[in-house]
Design a protein around this motif. Structure first.
Motif, short mmCIF file in Angstrom:
data_model
loop_
_atom_site.label_atom_id
_atom_site.label_comp_id
_atom_site.label_asym_id
_atom_site.label_seq_id
_atom_site.Cartn_x
_atom_site.Cartn_y
_atom_site.Cartn_z
N MET A 41 6.37 0.46 -0.45
CA MET A 41 7.35 0.54 -1.60
C MET A 41 8.38 -0.11 -1.46
O MET A 41 9.73 -0.74 -1.48
N GLY A 42 8.89 -1.31 -0.15
CA GLY A 42 10.02 -1.74 0.39
C GLY A 42 10.25 -2.97 -0.09
O GLY A 42 11.54 -3.95 -0.96
N HIS A 43 9.22 -3.94 -1.05
CA HIS A 43 9.25 -5.52 -1.09
C HIS A 43 10.43 -5.10 -2.52
O HIS A 43 11.06 -6.49 -2.35
N LEU A 44 10.18 -4.47 -3.85
CA LEU A 44 11.09 -4.86 -4.58
C LEU A 44 12.65 -4.96 -4.44
O LEU A 44 13.47 -5.46 -4.49
N GLU A 45 13.10 -3.45 -3.51
CA GLU A 45 14.35 -3.65 -3.04
C GLU A 45 14.83 -4.16 -1.95
O GLU A 45 15.81 -4.02 -2.14
N ASP A 46 13.95 -4.52 -1.15
CA ASP A 46 14.16 -5.86 0.00
C ASP A 46 15.21 -6.82 -1.18
O ASP A 46 16.02 -7.47 -0.45
N SER A 47 14.61 -7.55 -1.90
CA SER A 47 15.66 -8.25 -2.99
C SER A 47 16.88 -7.96 -3.38
O SER A 47 17.15 -9.27 -3.61
N LEU A 48 17.23 -7.23 -3.28
CA LEU A 48 18.31 -6.40 -3.61
C LEU A 48 19.42 -7.07 -2.59
O LEU A 48 20.96 -7.55 -3.36
N ASP A 49 18.97 -7.37 -1.59
CA ASP A 49 19.48 -8.10 -0.17
C ASP A 49 19.94 -10.15 -1.21
O ASP A 49 20.93 -10.65 -0.11
N GLN A 50 19.17 -10.24 -1.87
CA GLN A 50 19.94 -11.52 -2.69
C GLN A 50 20.63 -11.87 -3.54
O GLN A 50 21.34 -12.92 -3.96
N CYS A 51 21.29 -10.81 -3.78
CA CYS A 51 22.60 -10.56 -5.09
C CYS A 51 23.85 -10.71 -4.10
O CYS A 51 23.96 -11.19 -3.38
N ILE A 52 24.31 -11.88 -5.25
CA ILE A 52 25.45 -12.40 -5.20
C ILE A 52 26.64 -12.47 -5.37
O ILE A 52 27.43 -12.87 -5.72
N LYS A 53 26.07 -11.28 -6.05
CA LYS A 53 27.30 -10.28 -7.04
C LYS A 53 27.88 -12.44 -7.99
O LYS A 53 29.32 -11.66 -8.34
N GLY A 67 21.93 -0.73 -10.43
CA GLY A 67 20.74 -1.91 -9.64
C GLY A 67 21.29 -1.89 -8.13
O GLY A 67 21.14 -1.13 -7.56
N PRO A 68 20.79 -3.59 -7.41
CA PRO A 68 21.25 -3.85 -6.38
C PRO A 68 22.27 -3.18 -6.32
O PRO A 68 22.17 -2.91 -4.56
N GLN A 69 23.27 -3.43 -6.84
CA GLN A 69 24.55 -2.62 -5.73
C GLN A 69 24.28 -0.84 -6.18
O GLN A 69 24.70 -1.02 -4.54
N ALA A 70 24.18 -0.54 -6.40
CA ALA A 70 23.67 1.44 -6.07
C ALA A 70 22.58 1.63 -5.58
O ALA A 70 22.80 2.38 -4.38
N GLN A 71 21.31 0.61 -5.03
CA GLN A 71 20.31 0.97 -4.66
C GLN A 71 20.40 0.59 -3.29
O GLN A 71 20.28 1.36 -2.29
N ARG A 72 21.75 -0.12 -2.82
CA ARG A 72 22.39 -0.01 -1.24
C ARG A 72 22.86 1.34 -0.31
O ARG A 72 22.80 1.13 0.49
N CYS A 117 18.87 -13.81 -13.32
CA CYS A 117 19.39 -13.53 -11.51
C CYS A 117 18.80 -14.93 -11.17
O CYS A 117 17.82 -15.84 -11.13
N PRO A 118 20.12 -15.81 -10.72
CA PRO A 118 20.16 -17.39 -10.22
C PRO A 118 19.16 -17.04 -8.61
O PRO A 118 18.71 -18.17 -8.19
N THR A 119 19.71 -15.61 -8.53
CA THR A 119 18.48 -15.60 -7.12
C THR A 119 16.91 -14.46 -7.05
O THR A 119 17.10 -14.85 -5.52
N GLY A 120 16.68 -14.43 -8.03
CA GLY A 120 16.03 -13.59 -8.09
C GLY A 120 15.25 -12.31 -7.42
O GLY A 120 15.00 -11.75 -7.65
N VAL A 121 16.34 -12.08 -7.65
CA VAL A 121 16.81 -9.97 -7.36
C VAL A 121 16.19 -9.34 -8.76
O VAL A 121 16.39 -9.80 -9.98
N ARG A 122 15.01 -8.62 -8.39
CA ARG A 122 14.41 -7.94 -9.22
C ARG A 122 15.03 -6.70 -9.94
O ARG A 122 14.41 -5.30 -9.44
#
Length: 404
Positions: free
Chosen positions: A1-13, A37-42, A68-73
């Motif tokens: 179940m990692g590929h969606l969560e991995d997209s959080l690293d593309q978050c540029i805030k 989302g990405p902030q809390a998921q970390r 989202c300009p970088t494709g974070v899910r």
């Protein structure tokens, strides 16, 4: 179940999602898609995986994904976080009920439907529902039908055509709006197709939206098994609910990590009905023997349609009808988000989110509005008092197959 969560690293805030989120704009209960989302998921890990309860205020409208300009899910990250919350804390009775659209529909439709509809329209009944199971007293509950779509389809008998197509009707057409399925069948048969309606269950989206991934997976696996034999014969699958087709094509496979070839094959051959009709038009295979419809109608492309990333095929197809002018809504969301706006604590949020759309519909001067999504149609009519139809009904009318 990692590929969606991995997209959080593309978050540029960049906070674009925070600015665009229709829920965060009207409610302090939801701190925003980036935050939950990405902030809390970390900070969610094996020792402390349970997310903050504020994630349950995400409506899943996917506006954050769109901008989202970088494709974070983001919406999918939030959906999985909600599922973790449900797994850890359980589900309230209300959510278990409204997430089972097929079961509720089966219990609601039939000869007793008129009495049930009258009962659900009584204010004391709605007051009791709000206080006992926390469904808001003003929530737009659909009226059940005396006869299901499948009853109508089997009663009329099979009609043969030069080509075959599978119709996934979903729960709303089956139990609440059988006329939508009747219009779809009429249009497809008019274009030379033999329509096949296989056994099917709810697409599982209400379950996914309420964090019940276990039962959603069971439903999706069942539907894939029913649709796969037709897909393997090269027969396409179409649906009139943009939510259902998106769930089959993308949402269930991604959220549930269903990566088998069978799931992928069904997903690749499932289409929103106007996506499919537009492809016929592009190939010169769509019949254009339309009657003129001299009207101007407001149209709202729902969130789930935009998530298909196919443009707005309704505008392309209905644009072929002489005299018909469609005015597209620019509103982000109607607010209902499936079962979200039925809930006592979320109903005011849903109404506030949808207000720009409601204002657009009210000021259109039309007595009729169009939308592909059933729950959006119910929400629009509830908020504005204006009738709504699925665009396929207008197409059937233009063919002379359906009453105006």
């Amino acid at each position: 179940m990692g590929h969606l969560e991995d997209s959080l690293d593309q978050c540029i805030k960049c906070n674009v999602c925070m600015t665009a989120c229709p829920v965060a704009a009207v409610s302090e209960d939801f701190p925003g898609p980036k935050v939950v989302g990405p902030q809390a998921q970390r900070f969610r890990h094996a020792d402390q995986p349970i997310p903050d309860a504020s994630v349950d205020y995400c409506s899943g409208c996917r506006v954050c994904n769109e901008v989202c300009p970088t494709g974070v899910r983001i919406a999918e990250i939030n959906a999985r976080a909600r599922a973790a919350l449900v797994a850890a804390q359980g589900q309230p009775l209300r959510n278990r009920i409204i997430a089972r659209a097929g079961l509720v529909g089966r219990l609601s439709s039939g000869p007793h439907a008129p009495l049930l509809n009258i009962g659900l329209g009584l204010r004391p009944v709605r007051w009791a529902m709000e206080h006992v199971i926390q469904i808001h007293r003003d929530a737009p509950l659909p009226a059940a039908s005396r006869h299901t779509f499948r009853h109508w389809f089997h009663q009329r008998g099979q009609r043969h055509g030069l080509r075959q197509i599978v119709y996934y009707h979903g729960c709303s057409t089956q139990y609440y709006e059988p006329w939508v399925g009747q219009a779809a069948v009429a249009v497809l048969e008019h274009n030379g197709f033999e329509v096949i309606v296989p056994d099917q269950k709810c697409c599982g989206l209400p379950l996914l939206s309420n964090g019940d991934f276990v039962n959603a997976k069971r439903y999706h696996v069942y539907n894939v098994a029913q649709l796969l034999p037709y897909v393997r014969q090269g027969i396409p699958v179409v649906g009139t609910s943009t939510s259902c087709t998106l769930t089959i094509k993308e949402e269930a496979p991604e959220l549930l990590d269903l990566a088998s070839q069978e799931v992928a094959d069904v997903a690749a051959h499932t289409y929103d009905i106007f996506e499919f009709l537009r492809s016929l038009a592009d190939q010169g295979e769509l019949r254009t023997d339309f009657r003129a419809i001299r009207r101007t109608l407001p149209y709202h492309p729902p969130c789930q349609l935009r998530a298909h990333r196919i443009g707005v095929p309704v505008l392309d197809v209905l644009g072929l009808i002489p005299g018909l002018r469609i005015v597209e809504s620019q509103a982000a969301c109607c607010g209902i988000a499936g079962t979200y706006g039925l809930k006592r604590e979320k109903y005011p949020i849903a109404m506030a989110v949808g207000e720009p759309l409601f204002q657009f519909i009210r000021t259109s001067g039309s007595e009729l509005a169009l939308c592909d999504s059933e729950t959006c149609r119910w929400q629009i009519s509830h908020a504005t008092g204006i009738r709504t139809k699925h665009p396929i009904e207008i197409l059937a009318e233009a063919y002379g197959l359906y009453p105006s």
